[in-house]
Design a protein around this motif. Structure first.
Motif, PDB file in Angstrom:
ATOM      1  N   LEU A 122       0.802  -1.209   0.000  1.00 22.04           N
ATOM      2  CA  LEU A 122       0.000   0.000   0.000  1.00 22.04           C
ATOM      3  C   LEU A 122       0.842   1.270   0.000  1.00 22.04           C
ATOM      4  O   LEU A 122       0.545   2.218  -0.723  1.00 22.04           O
ATOM      5  CB  LEU A 122      -0.941   0.004   1.217  1.00 22.04           C
ATOM      6  N   GLU A 123       1.912   1.298   0.752  1.00 20.62           N
ATOM      7  CA  GLU A 123       2.743   2.503   0.837  1.00 20.62           C
ATOM      8  C   GLU A 123       3.312   2.885  -0.526  1.00 20.62           C
ATOM      9  O   GLU A 123       3.369   4.063  -0.874  1.00 20.62           O
ATOM     10  CB  GLU A 123       3.881   2.324   1.847  1.00 20.62           C
ATOM     11  N   LYS A 124       3.724   1.906  -1.306  1.00 22.10           N
ATOM     12  CA  LYS A 124       4.266   2.207  -2.638  1.00 22.10           C
ATOM     13  C   LYS A 124       3.169   2.679  -3.580  1.00 22.10           C
ATOM     14  O   LYS A 124       3.389   3.549  -4.420  1.00 22.10           O
ATOM     15  CB  LYS A 124       5.005   1.003  -3.196  1.00 22.10           C
ATOM     16  N   ALA A 125       1.980   2.127  -3.437  1.00 16.22           N
ATOM     17  CA  ALA A 125       0.852   2.605  -4.244  1.00 16.22           C
ATOM     18  C   ALA A 125       0.534   4.055  -3.890  1.00 16.22           C
ATOM     19  O   ALA A 125       0.249   4.875  -4.766  1.00 16.22           O
ATOM     20  CB  ALA A 125      -0.372   1.715  -4.024  1.00 16.22           C
ATOM     21  N   GLN A 126       0.602   4.378  -2.619  1.00 18.45           N
ATOM     22  CA  GLN A 126       0.378   5.764  -2.190  1.00 18.45           C
ATOM     23  C   GLN A 126       1.461   6.691  -2.732  1.00 18.45           C
ATOM     24  O   GLN A 126       1.177   7.841  -3.095  1.00 18.45           O
ATOM     25  CB  GLN A 126       0.285   5.842  -0.667  1.00 18.45           C
ATOM     26  N   ASP A 127       2.699   6.213  -2.827  1.00 22.07           N
ATOM     27  CA  ASP A 127       3.770   7.011  -3.426  1.00 22.07           C
ATOM     28  C   ASP A 127       3.447   7.328  -4.893  1.00 22.07           C
ATOM     29  O   ASP A 127       3.676   8.435  -5.365  1.00 22.07           O
ATOM     30  CB  ASP A 127       5.111   6.270  -3.358  1.00 22.07           C
ATOM     31  N   LEU A 128       2.915   6.339  -5.614  1.00 23.74           N
ATOM     32  CA  LEU A 128       2.533   6.584  -6.995  1.00 23.74           C
ATOM     33  C   LEU A 128       1.410   7.614  -7.093  1.00 23.74           C
ATOM     34  O   LEU A 128       1.445   8.514  -7.919  1.00 23.74           O
ATOM     35  CB  LEU A 128       2.054   5.269  -7.660  1.00 23.74           C
ATOM     36  N   SER A 182       0.820   9.943  -4.999  1.00 22.76           N
ATOM     37  CA  SER A 182       1.428  11.245  -4.658  1.00 22.76           C
ATOM     38  C   SER A 182       2.134  11.824  -5.878  1.00 22.76           C
ATOM     39  O   SER A 182       2.067  13.036  -6.121  1.00 22.76           O
ATOM     40  CB  SER A 182       2.400  11.105  -3.501  1.00 22.76           C
ATOM     41  N   ALA A 183       2.820  10.991  -6.635  1.00 19.73           N
ATOM     42  CA  ALA A 183       3.510  11.459  -7.835  1.00 19.73           C
ATOM     43  C   ALA A 183       2.518  12.005  -8.845  1.00 19.73           C
ATOM     44  O   ALA A 183       2.750  13.040  -9.472  1.00 19.73           O
ATOM     45  CB  ALA A 183       4.339  10.334  -8.454  1.00 19.73           C
ATOM     46  N   ILE A 184       1.378  11.337  -8.979  1.00 17.59           N
ATOM     47  CA  ILE A 184       0.343  11.813  -9.896  1.00 17.59           C
ATOM     48  C   ILE A 184      -0.271  13.112  -9.376  1.00 17.59           C
ATOM     49  O   ILE A 184      -0.449  14.063 -10.132  1.00 17.59           O
ATOM     50  CB  ILE A 184      -0.750  10.740 -10.078  1.00 17.59           C
ATOM     51  N   ALA A 185      -0.583  13.159  -8.097  1.00 19.44           N
ATOM     52  CA  ALA A 185      -1.216  14.356  -7.515  1.00 19.44           C
ATOM     53  C   ALA A 185      -0.309  15.567  -7.593  1.00 19.44           C
ATOM     54  O   ALA A 185      -0.778  16.697  -7.749  1.00 19.44           O
ATOM     55  CB  ALA A 185      -1.582  14.072  -6.056  1.00 19.44           C
ATOM     56  N   ALA A 186       1.001  15.356  -7.523  1.00 12.83           N
ATOM     57  CA  ALA A 186       1.947  16.464  -7.582  1.00 12.83           C
ATOM     58  C   ALA A 186       1.900  17.167  -8.933  1.00 12.83           C
ATOM     59  O   ALA A 186       2.206  18.345  -9.040  1.00 12.83           O
ATOM     60  CB  ALA A 186       3.360  15.982  -7.281  1.00 12.83           C
ATOM     61  N   VAL A 187       1.503  16.434  -9.964  1.00  6.64           N
ATOM     62  CA  VAL A 187       1.418  17.023 -11.316  1.00  6.64           C
ATOM     63  C   VAL A 187       0.191  17.911 -11.431  1.00  6.64           C
ATOM     64  O   VAL A 187       0.219  18.941 -12.082  1.00  6.64           O
ATOM     65  CB  VAL A 187       1.382  15.897 -12.378  1.00  6.64           C
ATOM     66  N   GLY A 188      -0.875  17.515 -10.763  1.00  4.61           N
ATOM     67  CA  GLY A 188      -2.094  18.329 -10.774  1.00  4.61           C
ATOM     68  C   GLY A 188      -3.106  17.929 -11.734  1.00  4.61           C
ATOM     69  O   GLY A 188      -3.303  17.322 -12.568  1.00  4.61           O
TER      70      GLY A 188
END
Length: 160
Positions: free
Chosen positions: A146-152, A154-160
């Motif tokens: 789950l933590e790695k999925a959340q990292d992904l 986060s990477a998507i959300a950072a783009v906007g």
């Protein structure tokens, strides 16, 4: 049919609101459009089994596949490995060979990144493309835990 072929067979009965965001550009593809330019990640010339080579590549190189997609880049563990795959699978010389996910992510010619790697190497492989706002399809589960999925995410959300 492969994942990429299946995506194209959704047809007009599927409303775009029912599809994941990442599939919308592909779902709207038609034979009258310029092929979607893809970077294929994980096409290995040395693997004993290769989902990319055994399932995706035959479709992508078929007449039907070529009417929708054009392989313009490969990303492997090194440029040499990508070049070896290009030669092994007899891909055109114009196909770019990458060994660094961050460099691939900056290639403005790529419309779609198709990730065919093991789940344990996906995050470092696709995160740069996600950060650059590229469309990415991952054929395996998105992460091991789950933590790695959340990292992904986060990477998507950072783009906007």
């Amino acid at each position: 049919m492969t994942l990429l072929g299946d995506i194209l067979t959704f047809g007009s009965n599927v409303k775009s609101a029912e599809l994941p965001i990442a599939l919308l550009p592909i779902n709207n593809a038609s034979t009258s459009m310029v092929p979607i330019r893809i970077a294929l990640v994980g096409l290995s010339a040395s693997a004993k089994t290769s989902w990319a080579g055994d399932a995706h590549l035959p479709y992508l190189l078929s007449d039907a596949g070529r009417s929708h997609f054009e392989i313009i880049a490969l990303l492997n563990s090194s440029v040499a490995a990508a070049e070896a795959s290009k030669k092994h699978f007899r891909l055109p010389g114009r196909v770019k060979a990458y060994g660094d996910p961050s460099v691939l992510a900056q290639d403005l010619d790529v419309d779609l990144v198709v990730c065919c790697t093991r789940v344990d190497v996906q995050l470092p492989t696709i995160a740069p493309s996600l950060r650059y706002g590229n469309i990415v399809i991952v054929e395996w589960p998105l992460a091991e835990v789950l933590e790695k999925a959340q990292d992904l995410l986060s990477a998507i959300a950072a783009v906007g």
